[in-house]
Structure formats: C-alpha cells, structure tokens
Write an enzyme that holds these catalytic residues in place. Structure first.
Site, PDB file in Angstrom:
ATOM      1  CG  ASP A  82      -1.688   0.831   1.423  1.00 57.57           C
ATOM      2  OD1 ASP A  82      -3.143   0.918   0.124  1.00 57.57           O
ATOM      3  OD2 ASP A  82      -2.141   1.511   2.394  1.00 57.57           O
ATOM      4  CG  HIS A  83      -0.517   5.026   0.414  1.00 58.27           C
ATOM      5  ND1 HIS A  83      -1.044   5.701  -0.575  1.00 58.27           N
ATOM      6  CD2 HIS A  83      -1.804   4.470   0.808  1.00 58.27           C
ATOM      7  CE1 HIS A  83      -2.874   6.543  -0.609  1.00 58.27           C
ATOM      8  NE2 HIS A  83      -2.320   5.177   0.241  1.00 58.27           N
ATOM      9  CG  ASP A 104       1.408   7.844  -3.277  1.00 61.12           C
ATOM     10  OD1 ASP A 104       1.013   8.340  -3.976  1.00 61.12           O
ATOM     11  OD2 ASP A 104       1.116   7.617  -2.201  1.00 61.12           O
ATOM     12  CD  GLU A 134      -2.501   8.352  -4.504  1.00 63.51           C
ATOM     13  OE1 GLU A 134      -2.671   7.798  -3.483  1.00 63.51           O
ATOM     14  OE2 GLU A 134      -2.707   9.778  -3.450  1.00 63.51           O
ATOM     15  CG  HIS A 173      -4.283   8.040   3.824  1.00 62.08           C
ATOM     16  ND1 HIS A 173      -3.604   8.024   3.815  1.00 62.08           N
ATOM     17  CD2 HIS A 173      -5.462   6.673   3.736  1.00 62.08           C
ATOM     18  CE1 HIS A 173      -3.720   7.696   2.070  1.00 62.08           C
ATOM     19  NE2 HIS A 173      -4.500   7.267   2.470  1.00 62.08           N
ATOM     20  N   GLY A 174      -7.231   8.744   7.436  1.00 62.42           N
ATOM     21  CA  GLY A 174      -7.847   8.791   8.964  1.00 62.42           C
ATOM     22  C   GLY A 174      -9.697   9.098   8.859  1.00 62.42           C
ATOM     23  N   GLY A 202      -9.137   5.709   2.013  1.00 62.92           N
ATOM     24  CA  GLY A 202      -9.781   6.024   3.056  1.00 62.92           C
ATOM     25  C   GLY A 202     -10.926   6.300   3.123  1.00 62.92           C
ATOM     26  CG  ASN A 223      -6.684   1.289  -0.101  1.00 64.72           C
ATOM     27  OD1 ASN A 223      -8.023   0.558  -1.041  1.00 64.72           O
ATOM     28  ND2 ASN A 223      -6.157   1.729  -0.168  1.00 64.72           N
ATOM     29  CB  VAL A 224     -11.064   0.435   5.776  1.00 67.45           C
ATOM     30  CG1 VAL A 224     -11.626   0.057   6.768  1.00 67.45           C
ATOM     31  CG2 VAL A 224     -12.344  -0.241   4.716  1.00 67.45           C
TER      32      VAL A 224
HETATM   33  O1  G3H Z   1      -4.527   3.221   2.581  1.00 65.72           O
HETATM   34  C1  G3H Z   1      -5.087   2.512   2.987  1.00 65.72           C
HETATM   35  C2  G3H Z   1      -6.390   3.723   3.011  1.00 65.72           C
HETATM   36  O2  G3H Z   1      -6.259   4.679   2.272  1.00 65.72           O
HETATM   37  C3  G3H Z   1      -6.858   3.828   4.365  1.00 65.72           C
HETATM   38  O3  G3H Z   1      -7.681   4.840   4.952  1.00 65.72           O
HETATM   39  O4  G3H Z   1      -6.953   4.631   7.267  1.00 65.72           O
HETATM   40  O5  G3H Z   1      -9.216   6.706   6.155  1.00 65.72           O
HETATM   41  O6  G3H Z   1      -9.507   4.089   6.258  1.00 65.72           O
HETATM   42  P1  G3H Z   1      -8.276   4.600   6.578  1.00 65.72           P
HETATM   43 ZN    ZN Z   2      -4.426   5.067   1.038  1.00 70.70          ZN
END
Ligand code: G3H
Ligand code: ZN
Length: 270
Positions: A82-83, A104, A134, A173-174, A202, A223-224
C-alpha cells in the site's frame, strides 16, 4: 490456494458492480482475524501492508504470515503493497512475495508520476504482479484536497497500463470531521473516460450511503485501515478486565472480525 493478483479479482468486481475490500493489516492477530473473516464470508480480498507497518519493520514477516495462512484458504487473496514509496521498496515487496503493488507518485510532478509508474509496471509485470497508481492527492483529513483532473486520467492511462487507479475526490486518510466532502461528479467524469478499475482510499468513516454511491459510479476497490486498527484496540481494551493476554487478543480479533464483516456486507451489497 496460493495468492492471486488484482487482475484476477477486479474483473469480478466490475461484473458484479461491487467493490473489493482492501484491509490493511498491522499485526499477525489482525491478519488472522481478517483472513478468517474473508474465508467465512467467501469474499475475495486484498490484504494490504502499509507504510506504518513497514516503518515498524514488518514487511517480510506480515508477508510470510499472509502467504502461510492463505495456502489453506479457498477464497482468493491478494497480498498488496500500500502506498509504495519508491522502486526500491516495490522490489523489496516483490522479493517478499507480494502479488500486487501500489506506487504512490501523487506527490511528484505529473511527468515524474508517469515515469516512476512505468518503471514499476515494467518490474512488477515481469514478476507477475499487478500495479495500482494514484492521481490526485489523498491526504490527511485536515489537509486541503487536491482533486484528480480528468485530463490527467486520460493522459496517464494512455501513457501507462495499470491494473487499478486510486483517485483523489476529497477522500482522506484517518477519520473525517463530519460528513466527507466527496466529489461524485468528478468521480463520474473520471469513470466516463477510463475502464481502469477505480480505487477509493480513506474508506474509514465514510457513511454507508456515500460508499454505495461511490460503488454505483464505479469504485471497485475500497481501502480500510484506521477503522480496522481502532476495532482491534477497542476489542483489546474490552477484553482487558482480568489482565489475561489471550482474553484480550480474543476480544481484539472478534472486534476486527465484526468490523471487517460489516464492510464486506456493505461493499458486496449483501
Ligand atoms: O491506504 C490506506 C487507506 O487509504 C486507508 O484509509 O485509514 O482512512 O481507512 P483509512
Ligand atoms: Zn490510502
């Protein structure tokens, strides 16, 4: 079964008009809980290792855990970086057995984003892995969003063939302060100019109705991370009354499983 790439499961998402969940894993226990849930729910899933876990030195160990546990599963699972921050990190992930990588390049100039993504596609495809790129920035919830530009999507996808494209439409994110301000019109405009499966980062804290709208327009991977981590911590705390470590872990895993199941129900429109 052995791990698959996004190429094997995203067409299924398009066919069914659903989104595949991408759950970030940060510990072995979270990994166990997520894999148990996707197997029970018979839900193809993307298991993502993010930059926080990598900074914590867990790239190889989490990859080994996923590879080992996935062998005994019937449900297809992707192991995804991821990223990804650089070509070097992508190579490290591929050597550790990842079947999919994200590069990313959203903080780079548009031209440099194309160049680094082309390089990653060349390397990842040679290793049989899929690639996510991205466009537009997905920032922290306090930052000013930089929305994806439709012309950039046209130019980018003409220059480089990726398997999934993350787009910035006001997502962050968050957790969000209040209702997120997602630009669905922009998402629709992007969908109209490309068939590349679109990714919503996000995913934590986005209300169910907005998730449904995003999927209706064409988001095929969500994504979570934050909600999964929070569920784990909440579970650990709820199980801590008598100070027994395995009681805590049991409660932590149960909490992660419940949260992951609720996302699967939502994303797969069960
Ligand atoms: O790449 C990871 C995600 O975009 C997770 O985002 O932490 O807001 O669920 P999140
Ligand atoms: Zn992300």
């Amino acid at each position: 079964m052995s791990l698959v790439t996004m190429r094997e499961i995203l067409p299924y998402a398009e066919e069914k008009k659903i989104a595949i969940p991408a759950f970030n894993i940060d510990t072995m226990e979270i990994t166990q809980a997520i894999l148990e849930t996707v197997e029970e729910e018979n839900c193809p899933a993307i298991i993502a290792v993010g930059q926080a876990a990598i900074k914590d030195g867990k790239l190889e160990s989490l990859a080994a855990t996923v590879r080992t546990l996935a062998k005994d599963m019937k449900t297809p699972v992707v192991l995804h970086l991821d990223h990804g921050q650089s070509v070097e990190q992508v190579v490290k992930a591929l050597c550790a057995g990842f079947t999919s990588v994200m590069i990313d390049g959203s903080k780079l100039s548009f031209e440099d984003n194309i160049a680094v993504t082309q390089e990653v596609v060349r390397i990842a495809n040679a290793a049989g892995a899929s690639v996510e790129a991205e466009l537009g920035a997905i920032l922290g919830s306090e930052d000013k969003p930089f929305l994806v530009r439709v012309q950039d999507v046209i130019d980018f996808t003409a220059a480089v063939k990726v398997d999934a494209l993350a787009v910035g439409i006001g997502n962050a994110h968050g957790l969000y302060k209040g209702r997120p301000n997602l630009d669905f019109q922009r998402l629709q405009e992007v969908r109209d100019v490309t068939d590349v499966p679109l990714v919503l980062h996000g995913g934590s804290g986005i209300p169910d109705d907005m998730i449904q709208t995003a999927i209706e327009i064409g988001i095929r991977k969500i994504n979570v991370a934050t909600e999964i981590r929070m569920a784990y911590v909440e579970g650990l705390l709820s199980g801590s009354a008598n100070g027994d470590y395995y009681e805590m872990v049991k409660a932590g895993k149960a909490s992660v499983k419940a949260r992951a199941k609720s996302k699967i129900d939502l994303f797969l429109r069960k």
